[in-house]
Write a protein that holds these residues in place. Sequence first.
Motif, PDB file in Angstrom:
ATOM      1  N   THR A   1       0.847  -1.190   0.000  1.00 20.77           N
ATOM      2  CA  THR A   1       0.000   0.000   0.000  1.00 20.77           C
ATOM      3  C   THR A   1       0.887   1.246   0.000  1.00 20.77           C
ATOM      4  O   THR A   1       1.687   1.422   0.924  1.00 20.77           O
ATOM      5  CB  THR A   1      -0.903   0.031   1.239  1.00 20.77           C
ATOM      6  OG1 THR A   1      -1.682  -1.163   1.288  1.00 20.77           O
ATOM      7  CG2 THR A   1      -1.815   1.253   1.210  1.00 20.77           C
ATOM      8  N   PRO A   2       0.786   2.099  -1.008  1.00 14.63           N
ATOM      9  CA  PRO A   2       1.635   3.288  -1.045  1.00 14.63           C
ATOM     10  C   PRO A   2       1.409   4.156   0.187  1.00 14.63           C
ATOM     11  O   PRO A   2       0.263   4.353   0.610  1.00 14.63           O
ATOM     12  CB  PRO A   2       1.179   4.003  -2.328  1.00 14.63           C
ATOM     13  CG  PRO A   2       0.534   2.944  -3.154  1.00 14.63           C
ATOM     14  CD  PRO A   2      -0.090   1.995  -2.185  1.00 14.63           C
ATOM     15  N   PRO A   3       2.473   4.653   0.807  1.00 14.13           N
ATOM     16  CA  PRO A   3       2.306   5.511   1.990  1.00 14.13           C
ATOM     17  C   PRO A   3       1.663   6.833   1.620  1.00 14.13           C
ATOM     18  O   PRO A   3       1.805   7.316   0.504  1.00 14.13           O
ATOM     19  CB  PRO A   3       3.743   5.712   2.477  1.00 14.13           C
ATOM     20  CG  PRO A   3       4.591   5.521   1.259  1.00 14.13           C
ATOM     21  CD  PRO A   3       3.888   4.478   0.434  1.00 14.13           C
ATOM     22  N   THR A   4       0.944   7.393   2.565  1.00 15.63           N
ATOM     23  CA  THR A   4       0.372   8.714   2.351  1.00 15.63           C
ATOM     24  C   THR A   4       1.490   9.747   2.342  1.00 15.63           C
ATOM     25  O   THR A   4       2.625   9.476   2.745  1.00 15.63           O
ATOM     26  CB  THR A   4      -0.614   9.069   3.469  1.00 15.63           C
ATOM     27  OG1 THR A   4       0.107   9.180   4.708  1.00 15.63           O
ATOM     28  CG2 THR A   4      -1.699   8.004   3.590  1.00 15.63           C
ATOM     29  N   LEU A   5       1.161  10.943   1.894  1.00 10.90           N
ATOM     30  CA  LEU A   5       2.152  12.009   1.870  1.00 10.90           C
ATOM     31  C   LEU A   5       2.665  12.298   3.269  1.00 10.90           C
ATOM     32  O   LEU A   5       3.872  12.481   3.473  1.00 10.90           O
ATOM     33  CB  LEU A   5       1.540  13.261   1.243  1.00 10.90           C
ATOM     34  CG  LEU A   5       2.462  14.464   1.056  1.00 10.90           C
ATOM     35  CD1 LEU A   5       3.649  14.101   0.174  1.00 10.90           C
ATOM     36  CD2 LEU A   5       1.678  15.634   0.462  1.00 10.90           C
ATOM     37  N   GLU A   6       1.780  12.322   4.239  1.00  8.14           N
ATOM     38  CA  GLU A   6       2.196  12.580   5.613  1.00  8.14           C
ATOM     39  C   GLU A   6       3.098  11.464   6.124  1.00  8.14           C
ATOM     40  O   GLU A   6       4.092  11.715   6.836  1.00  8.14           O
ATOM     41  CB  GLU A   6       0.972  12.719   6.518  1.00  8.14           C
ATOM     42  CG  GLU A   6       1.308  13.085   7.953  1.00  8.14           C
ATOM     43  CD  GLU A   6       2.164  14.331   8.061  1.00  8.14           C
ATOM     44  OE1 GLU A   6       3.111  14.328   8.882  1.00  8.14           O
ATOM     45  OE2 GLU A   6       1.908  15.304   7.328  1.00  8.14           O
ATOM     46  N   GLU A   7       2.801  10.235   5.769  1.00  5.71           N
ATOM     47  CA  GLU A   7       3.647   9.107   6.174  1.00  5.71           C
ATOM     48  C   GLU A   7       5.017   9.201   5.515  1.00  5.71           C
ATOM     49  O   GLU A   7       6.043   8.890   6.146  1.00  5.71           O
ATOM     50  CB  GLU A   7       2.970   7.786   5.797  1.00  5.71           C
ATOM     51  CG  GLU A   7       1.775   7.449   6.689  1.00  5.71           C
ATOM     52  CD  GLU A   7       0.992   6.257   6.179  1.00  5.71           C
ATOM     53  OE1 GLU A   7       0.242   5.672   6.979  1.00  5.71           O
ATOM     54  OE2 GLU A   7       1.117   5.897   4.973  1.00  5.71           O
TER      55      GLU A   7
ATOM     56  N   ARG B   1       6.543  11.961   4.667  1.00  7.36           N
ATOM     57  CA  ARG B   1       7.278  13.053   5.295  1.00  7.36           C
ATOM     58  C   ARG B   1       7.761  12.671   6.689  1.00  7.36           C
ATOM     59  O   ARG B   1       8.909  12.934   7.046  1.00  7.36           O
ATOM     60  CB  ARG B   1       6.401  14.304   5.333  1.00  7.36           C
ATOM     61  CG  ARG B   1       6.232  14.926   3.951  1.00  7.36           C
ATOM     62  CD  ARG B   1       5.224  16.070   3.921  1.00  7.36           C
ATOM     63  NE  ARG B   1       5.233  16.704   2.599  1.00  7.36           N
ATOM     64  CZ  ARG B   1       4.318  17.564   2.179  1.00  7.36           C
ATOM     65  NH1 ARG B   1       3.296  17.893   2.977  1.00  7.36           N
ATOM     66  NH2 ARG B   1       4.405  18.095   0.973  1.00  7.36           N
ATOM     67  N   SER B   2       6.897  12.049   7.471  1.00  3.06           N
ATOM     68  CA  SER B   2       7.310  11.667   8.821  1.00  3.06           C
ATOM     69  C   SER B   2       8.345  10.552   8.790  1.00  3.06           C
ATOM     70  O   SER B   2       9.289  10.535   9.589  1.00  3.06           O
ATOM     71  CB  SER B   2       6.088  11.242   9.641  1.00  3.06           C
ATOM     72  OG  SER B   2       5.443  10.118   9.067  1.00  3.06           O
ATOM     73  N   GLY B   3       8.200   9.613   7.858  1.00  7.97           N
ATOM     74  CA  GLY B   3       9.169   8.535   7.734  1.00  7.97           C
ATOM     75  C   GLY B   3      10.542   9.040   7.323  1.00  7.97           C
ATOM     76  O   GLY B   3      11.573   8.580   7.834  1.00  7.97           O
ATOM     77  N   PHE B   4      10.561   9.988   6.392  1.00 12.43           N
ATOM     78  CA  PHE B   4      11.829  10.580   5.957  1.00 12.43           C
ATOM     79  C   PHE B   4      12.495  11.313   7.113  1.00 12.43           C
ATOM     80  O   PHE B   4      13.704  11.195   7.324  1.00 12.43           O
ATOM     81  CB  PHE B   4      11.572  11.529   4.795  1.00 12.43           C
ATOM     82  CG  PHE B   4      12.812  12.127   4.190  1.00 12.43           C
ATOM     83  CD1 PHE B   4      13.593  11.398   3.302  1.00 12.43           C
ATOM     84  CD2 PHE B   4      13.196  13.424   4.493  1.00 12.43           C
ATOM     85  CE1 PHE B   4      14.727  11.941   2.724  1.00 12.43           C
ATOM     86  CE2 PHE B   4      14.334  13.978   3.924  1.00 12.43           C
ATOM     87  CZ  PHE B   4      15.099  13.238   3.040  1.00 12.43           C
ATOM     88  N   THR B   5      11.706  12.045   7.873  1.00 13.55           N
ATOM     89  CA  THR B   5      12.251  12.779   9.019  1.00 13.55           C
ATOM     90  C   THR B   5      12.887  11.819  10.014  1.00 13.55           C
ATOM     91  O   THR B   5      14.004  12.054  10.510  1.00 13.55           O
ATOM     92  CB  THR B   5      11.142  13.598   9.705  1.00 13.55           C
ATOM     93  OG1 THR B   5      10.640  14.562   8.786  1.00 13.55           O
ATOM     94  CG2 THR B   5      11.664  14.298  10.942  1.00 13.55           C
ATOM     95  N   ALA B   6      12.205  10.724  10.295  1.00 17.40           N
ATOM     96  CA  ALA B   6      12.731   9.761  11.255  1.00 17.40           C
ATOM     97  C   ALA B   6      13.987   9.068  10.744  1.00 17.40           C
ATOM     98  O   ALA B   6      14.917   8.792  11.516  1.00 17.40           O
ATOM     99  CB  ALA B   6      11.654   8.721  11.577  1.00 17.40           C
ATOM    100  N   ALA B   7      14.041   8.805   9.446  1.00 15.16           N
ATOM    101  CA  ALA B   7      15.162   8.050   8.889  1.00 15.16           C
ATOM    102  C   ALA B   7      16.412   8.888   8.676  1.00 15.16           C
ATOM    103  O   ALA B   7      17.532   8.388   8.829  1.00 15.16           O
ATOM    104  CB  ALA B   7      14.741   7.412   7.563  1.00 15.16           C
ATOM    105  N   VAL B   8      16.242  10.162   8.347  1.00 11.47           N
ATOM    106  CA  VAL B   8      17.369  10.964   7.878  1.00 11.47           C
ATOM    107  C   VAL B   8      17.927  11.898   8.944  1.00 11.47           C
ATOM    108  O   VAL B   8      19.138  12.139   9.001  1.00 11.47           O
ATOM    109  CB  VAL B   8      16.949  11.784   6.628  1.00 11.47           C
ATOM    110  CG1 VAL B   8      18.021  12.779   6.228  1.00 11.47           C
ATOM    111  CG2 VAL B   8      16.644  10.842   5.474  1.00 11.47           C
ATOM    112  N   THR B   9      17.084  12.427   9.810  1.00 10.19           N
ATOM    113  CA  THR B   9      17.510  13.487  10.730  1.00 10.19           C
ATOM    114  C   THR B   9      18.628  13.018  11.654  1.00 10.19           C
ATOM    115  O   THR B   9      18.540  11.953  12.270  1.00 10.19           O
ATOM    116  CB  THR B   9      16.317  13.973  11.579  1.00 10.19           C
ATOM    117  OG1 THR B   9      15.259  14.384  10.701  1.00 10.19           O
ATOM    118  CG2 THR B   9      16.722  15.132  12.469  1.00 10.19           C
TER     119      THR B   9
END
Length: 304
Positions: A21-27, A29-37
């Motif tokens: 299931t493709p992630p929502t836009l909010e998912e 953004r939050s996933g990228f923040t958690a992975a990269v920051t």
Amino acid sequence: MSRQQRDALDALLRSAPRSETPPTLEEQRSGFTAAVTRPVPQGVVTHRTVLGGRPTLELEPAAVSGRGRLLYLHGGGYVIGSPETHAGMVGELARRAGLRAMSVDYRLAPEHPFPAAVDDGLAAYRELLAMGAGPQDLVMAGDSAGGGLTIATLLAAREAGLPQPAAVVVFSPWVDLTLAGGSIRSKEGVDPIFTAADIRAYADLYVGTGDRAHPLASPVFADLTGLPPLLVQVGANEVLLDDAVRLAARAGADDVEVTLEVGPGLPHVFQHHYGRLDEADAALDRAARFLATHLGADRLEPVR
């Protein structure tokens, strides 16, 4: 890169499960923040300010050399990411170069499609000049979509009659939204982060039905004449490899001083892995020296 480092990095990059299931836009953004920051480096102070009408994170190392300023545009496919997600890497680059950095929170798609990001990059650069910063004291950098946006900002500045900065560095730049590069297909099974479908989805959100070959959307198709000295760093194991290679070739053909560095076995924006990957630290050191040299600080030794 040691075998231990290579295995650890590959495991880290491939650890995020892919859902049917493709992630929502909010998912996303939050996933990228958690992975990269990553944390801002010690000795680097941050301030929130506004530049060109957009929220901006200013990063100031304890040891600042001269009047130089770095304008940074973060990656994230024009859809995700922020100055906060990139504060660690930008802080490292600023610290090693001895530069104050300004990381702009430009508007993201799909809420603000092309050319909103370019307009924001140009507004930020224009304001730095209006504040009294001489172009010889300014440098720019960006990664991934932010790398493409950095080049587009310089093209927009040229068209507006503004002077160019002293130098520019881009990490794994995304400069072809038409996805014409051969590595989009040939590296898909090798790239641990992206597939062609991922890249196409970001392009859909940013440009929609617009012209994906527009030079401000895909600077690889632009006339780059007059741009400042350019350093391009890219990993060999990424679908955007040919974007970087073709950008460097286009710059060279247009009489721009350009240096291309391809890191064997390395993934997209591998510089994010400073402190745990030797090649990332070495690449940031070279990028810092490149910027400092073109600002006239050719005796600068990178700070570690």
